[in-house]
Enzyme design. Sequence first.
Site, PDB file in Angstrom:
ATOM      1  N   ASP A 114       5.227  -8.787  13.465  1.00  0.00           N
ATOM      2  CA  ASP A 114       6.158  -9.221  12.432  1.00  0.00           C
ATOM      3  C   ASP A 114       7.565  -9.430  12.987  1.00  0.00           C
ATOM      4  O   ASP A 114       8.340 -10.210  12.450  1.00  0.00           O
ATOM      5  CB  ASP A 114       6.201  -8.205  11.290  1.00  0.00           C
ATOM      6  CG  ASP A 114       5.220  -8.541  10.183  1.00  0.00           C
ATOM      7  OD1 ASP A 114       5.034  -9.728   9.901  1.00  0.00           O
ATOM      8  OD2 ASP A 114       4.636  -7.618   9.598  1.00  0.00           O
ATOM      9  N   LEU A 171       9.101 -11.678  -1.146  1.00  0.00           N
ATOM     10  CA  LEU A 171       9.349 -10.626  -2.125  1.00  0.00           C
ATOM     11  C   LEU A 171       8.016  -9.962  -2.476  1.00  0.00           C
ATOM     12  O   LEU A 171       7.208 -10.519  -3.218  1.00  0.00           O
ATOM     13  CB  LEU A 171       9.998 -11.204  -3.387  1.00  0.00           C
ATOM     14  CG  LEU A 171      11.252 -12.067  -3.165  1.00  0.00           C
ATOM     15  CD1 LEU A 171      11.753 -12.632  -4.484  1.00  0.00           C
ATOM     16  CD2 LEU A 171      12.338 -11.255  -2.474  1.00  0.00           C
ATOM     17  N   GLY A 172       7.798  -8.799  -1.920  1.00  0.00           N
ATOM     18  CA  GLY A 172       6.601  -8.029  -2.230  1.00  0.00           C
ATOM     19  C   GLY A 172       7.017  -6.597  -2.465  1.00  0.00           C
ATOM     20  O   GLY A 172       8.115  -6.331  -2.954  1.00  0.00           O
ATOM     21  N   GLY A 174       7.684  -4.624  -0.018  1.00  0.00           N
ATOM     22  CA  GLY A 174       8.833  -4.802   0.853  1.00  0.00           C
ATOM     23  C   GLY A 174       9.387  -6.188   0.598  1.00  0.00           C
ATOM     24  O   GLY A 174       8.670  -7.081   0.161  1.00  0.00           O
ATOM     25  N   ASP A 244       6.555  -1.033  -9.824  1.00  0.00           N
ATOM     26  CA  ASP A 244       5.850  -2.247 -10.259  1.00  0.00           C
ATOM     27  C   ASP A 244       6.817  -3.201 -10.947  1.00  0.00           C
ATOM     28  O   ASP A 244       7.312  -2.919 -12.048  1.00  0.00           O
ATOM     29  CB  ASP A 244       4.721  -1.860 -11.211  1.00  0.00           C
ATOM     30  CG  ASP A 244       3.772  -3.014 -11.512  1.00  0.00           C
ATOM     31  OD1 ASP A 244       4.172  -4.184 -11.328  1.00  0.00           O
ATOM     32  OD2 ASP A 244       2.644  -2.741 -11.943  1.00  0.00           O
ATOM     33  N   GLY A 289       3.985 -10.990  -3.260  1.00  0.00           N
ATOM     34  CA  GLY A 289       3.461 -10.675  -4.594  1.00  0.00           C
ATOM     35  C   GLY A 289       4.441 -10.919  -5.712  1.00  0.00           C
ATOM     36  O   GLY A 289       4.094 -11.490  -6.752  1.00  0.00           O
TER      37      GLY A 289
END
Length: 356
Positions: A114, A171-172, A174, A244, A289
Amino acid sequence: MRVLAVNAGSSSLKLSVVEGAAPVAEVSVPADRGVWERAAVEEALAGLPEVGAVGHRVVHGGREFVAPVRLEAGVVERLRALAGLAPLHQPASLAGIEVVGRALPGVAAVACFDTAFHADLPEEAARYAVPERWWREWGVRRYGFHGLSHAYASRRAVEWTGGERVVVAHLGSGASLSAVLRGRCVDTTMGFTPLEGLVMATRSGTVDPGLVVWLQEWAGLSAGQVREALEERSGLVGLAGTADMREVVERRDAAAVLALGVYVHRLRAGVAAMAAAMGGVDTLVFTGGVGENAAVVRGEAARGLGFLGVEVDPVVNAGVRGEGEVGVPGASVRSLVVRAREDVEIARGVRGVLGG
């Protein structure tokens, strides 16, 4: 060559078989803190098509690993030495290498990093204004993360729009941004560790370093307590009590409204900074996500970026599923939703090392 892409996390081991430029089969094996049962992994692999090579997502490559590398003797141990730089991620990656390697002992394996996409950051973007010794002896610099996602999404954006200046918002759980100019990353929001930058699900993002010192010197917290709080009890969960984003968006209480506001405030500022690093922006990409599924986040982010030329169509934005263009026709900045495909980028890296 058909490639098995392995993405190991603390809660699951994601296995994806990629043929050409598309996944042909996917399965996820549940994990308990990055530990998998060998039998469960072998069962999952038995249900997938035969592959010619394996590619592993590894979060941190340090200063040494700036491109994909074949996993041979000695490489894993050098990767293990980097675990302290990404304590939430590197151990899971190493566990994935071990468990899949045992299940497929005769198949060539490659580590894809990464950090590699950001290894060529301009020096002014990569370096911190700290003592030179810190860089020389300990490699203190801004490494950047989510590089596999940023590489794929930025390349997809150029194919889609032709624009040379791309801001990618991954945008997840992390979250990070990158500024990609003609295929090269010239700035990003994560730094020495994946804790810097945007507000995330459980991570604080950037805080005043003086706060960290103060908490230890005056509040009596240990380094471990500060680290655990900033990595696991901050971000959305620290502000709203939940990690969440779907729940944050659905709720209307003050804590949730504040959490969304802080998240979007940091996101807008970061996008503007990425655009400044390139002298403007042609394409804004949302991926990950949250980026792919939270229309409210995309809309709220765009609402404060009109001065850059970002305009999102609220109807199209609310209805997009998977991938799509959500910008107003004719806007000077094209706004896209791109599905995160680290597996496709891993397969690309594997073929670059092994051929085929």
